[in-house]
Motif scaffolding. Structure first.
Motif, mmCIF file in Angstrom:
data_model
loop_
_atom_site.group_PDB
_atom_site.id
_atom_site.type_symbol
_atom_site.label_atom_id
_atom_site.label_comp_id
_atom_site.label_asym_id
_atom_site.label_seq_id
_atom_site.Cartn_x
_atom_site.Cartn_y
_atom_site.Cartn_z
ATOM 1 N N ASP A 53 -37.158 2.800 -42.723
ATOM 2 C CA ASP A 53 -38.609 2.652 -42.795
ATOM 3 C C ASP A 53 -39.099 2.033 -44.094
ATOM 4 O OD1 ASP A 53 -38.721 3.815 -40.308
ATOM 5 O OD2 ASP A 53 -39.185 5.822 -41.064
ATOM 6 N N GLN A 54 -38.194 1.700 -45.017
ATOM 7 C CA GLN A 54 -38.630 1.101 -46.277
ATOM 8 C C GLN A 54 -39.191 -0.303 -46.049
ATOM 9 O OE1 GLN A 54 -38.707 2.947 -49.318
ATOM 10 N NE2 GLN A 54 -38.416 4.345 -47.590
ATOM 11 N N PRO A 55 -40.225 -0.684 -46.797
ATOM 12 C CA PRO A 55 -40.810 -2.024 -46.627
ATOM 13 C C PRO A 55 -39.802 -3.124 -46.964
ATOM 14 C CG PRO A 55 -42.249 -0.592 -47.935
ATOM 15 C CD PRO A 55 -40.939 0.115 -47.801
ATOM 16 N N ASP A 56 -40.007 -4.281 -46.382
ATOM 17 C CA ASP A 56 -39.167 -5.440 -46.708
ATOM 18 C C ASP A 56 -39.228 -5.700 -48.212
ATOM 19 O OD1 ASP A 56 -38.603 -5.750 -44.065
ATOM 20 O OD2 ASP A 56 -40.086 -7.332 -43.715
ATOM 21 N N GLY A 57 -38.078 -6.064 -48.759
ATOM 22 C CA GLY A 57 -38.021 -6.346 -50.182
ATOM 23 C C GLY A 57 -37.782 -5.132 -51.052
ATOM 24 N N THR A 58 -37.621 -3.955 -50.426
ATOM 25 C CA THR A 58 -37.354 -2.736 -51.205
ATOM 26 C C THR A 58 -36.068 -2.035 -50.776
ATOM 27 O OG1 THR A 58 -38.600 -1.280 -49.713
ATOM 28 C CG2 THR A 58 -39.843 -2.367 -51.481
ATOM 29 N N THR A 59 -35.453 -2.488 -49.694
ATOM 30 C CA THR A 59 -34.242 -1.838 -49.195
ATOM 31 C C THR A 59 -33.027 -2.203 -50.041
ATOM 32 O OG1 THR A 59 -33.924 -3.672 -47.659
ATOM 33 C CG2 THR A 59 -35.080 -1.717 -46.831
ATOM 34 N N PRO A 60 -31.997 -1.363 -50.038
ATOM 35 C CA PRO A 60 -30.801 -1.661 -50.833
ATOM 36 C C PRO A 60 -30.118 -2.943 -50.370
ATOM 37 C CG PRO A 60 -30.803 0.629 -50.100
ATOM 38 C CD PRO A 60 -31.906 -0.053 -49.368
#
Length: 240
Positions: A53-60
């Motif tokens: 559910d993390q926004p695009d550009g923030t995921t590992p």
């Protein structure tokens, strides 16, 4: 992003032994092979939902992991639940702190079987006490510093997820935030790292100071109906 593994069967066995006043923790596996409990697997699934559910550009963009079974299981379950295809990069420097001759002993067991060691650790304190055959927190800091230096070279500018253990996460904070002995011990005493909780450290560029963006966040567990558990993993540190 720093994540402690989900609850392990070792966490459960240690808590039961401490409550019962036993000297020895009933656990057949070696520390490296101790798996998740059923609740720990639920927590890892919930962590996967958080990652998804993390926004695009923030995921590992890369996942580094302790080679111990409970950490590998947590990372594997979470990445699969998130639909991620990222491979795990294992590094032995992320393993849990080694307890030497005190391994599998409760606080009662250390006092009863090694009273001289119990007195020595009370005198030296949690940070510098090294059990015979084991490691102090200062020893752990040495391997954490080496790991972070290699991580800087290998993953500069990338978002990194590290799945490890409570003492390792506290020590990473100690190093990255330039804490001192009293600060990290007070932090560990007041807010032990919960199972499958997320801590985030950020910086603006390579070489810039690290800033704590989040610590011990576990709202994802409640949202997904997973249990919240707190287990002090650093058993031979008592009394804090």
């Amino acid at each position: 992003m720093l994540v402690r593994h989900g609850e392990s069967v070792g966490n459960v066995a240690a808590a039961e032994a401490e409550r019962a006043g036993l000297e020895v923790i009933d656990l057949e596996t070696r520390d490296a092979d101790t798996p998740l409990s059923s609740r720990g697997a639920e927590q890892a699934e919930a962590l996967g939902a958080w990652l998804r559910d993390q926004p695009d550009g923030t995921t590992p963009e890369v996942v580094w992991c302790s080679p111990y079974a409970r950490a590998v299981q947590t990372a594997t379950i979470a990445t699969q639940a998130a639909g991620s295809t990222l491979a795990l990069r294992l590094d032995e420097r992320l393993r849990d702190r080694e307890l030497g001759i005190l391994d599998l002993l409760t606080t009662t067991g250390v006092d009863a079987r090694y009273p001289a060691e119990a007195a020595r650790r009370r005198h030296l304190g949690k940070f510098y006490y090294r059990p015979p055959g084991g490691e102090s927190w200062a020893d752990l800091a040495l391997r954490v510093r080496a790991f972070l230096a290699d991580l800087d070279r290998a993953e500069s500018g990338r978002r990194v997820l590290v799945v490890a253990h409570d003492a390792v996460i506290m020590t990473i904070r100690y190093v990255c935030e330039s804490l001192v002995e009293e600060e990290v011990l007070d932090l560990a005493r007041r807010t032990p790292v919960r199972n499958a909780a997320v801590t985030r450290l950020v910086r603006t560029s390579a070489g810039a100071p690290w800033t704590l963006a989040a610590f011990n966040e576990d709202d994802h567990l409640e949202r997904e109906g997973a249990p919240v558990t707190t287990h002090a993993g650093d058993r031979d540190a008592f009394p804090h």
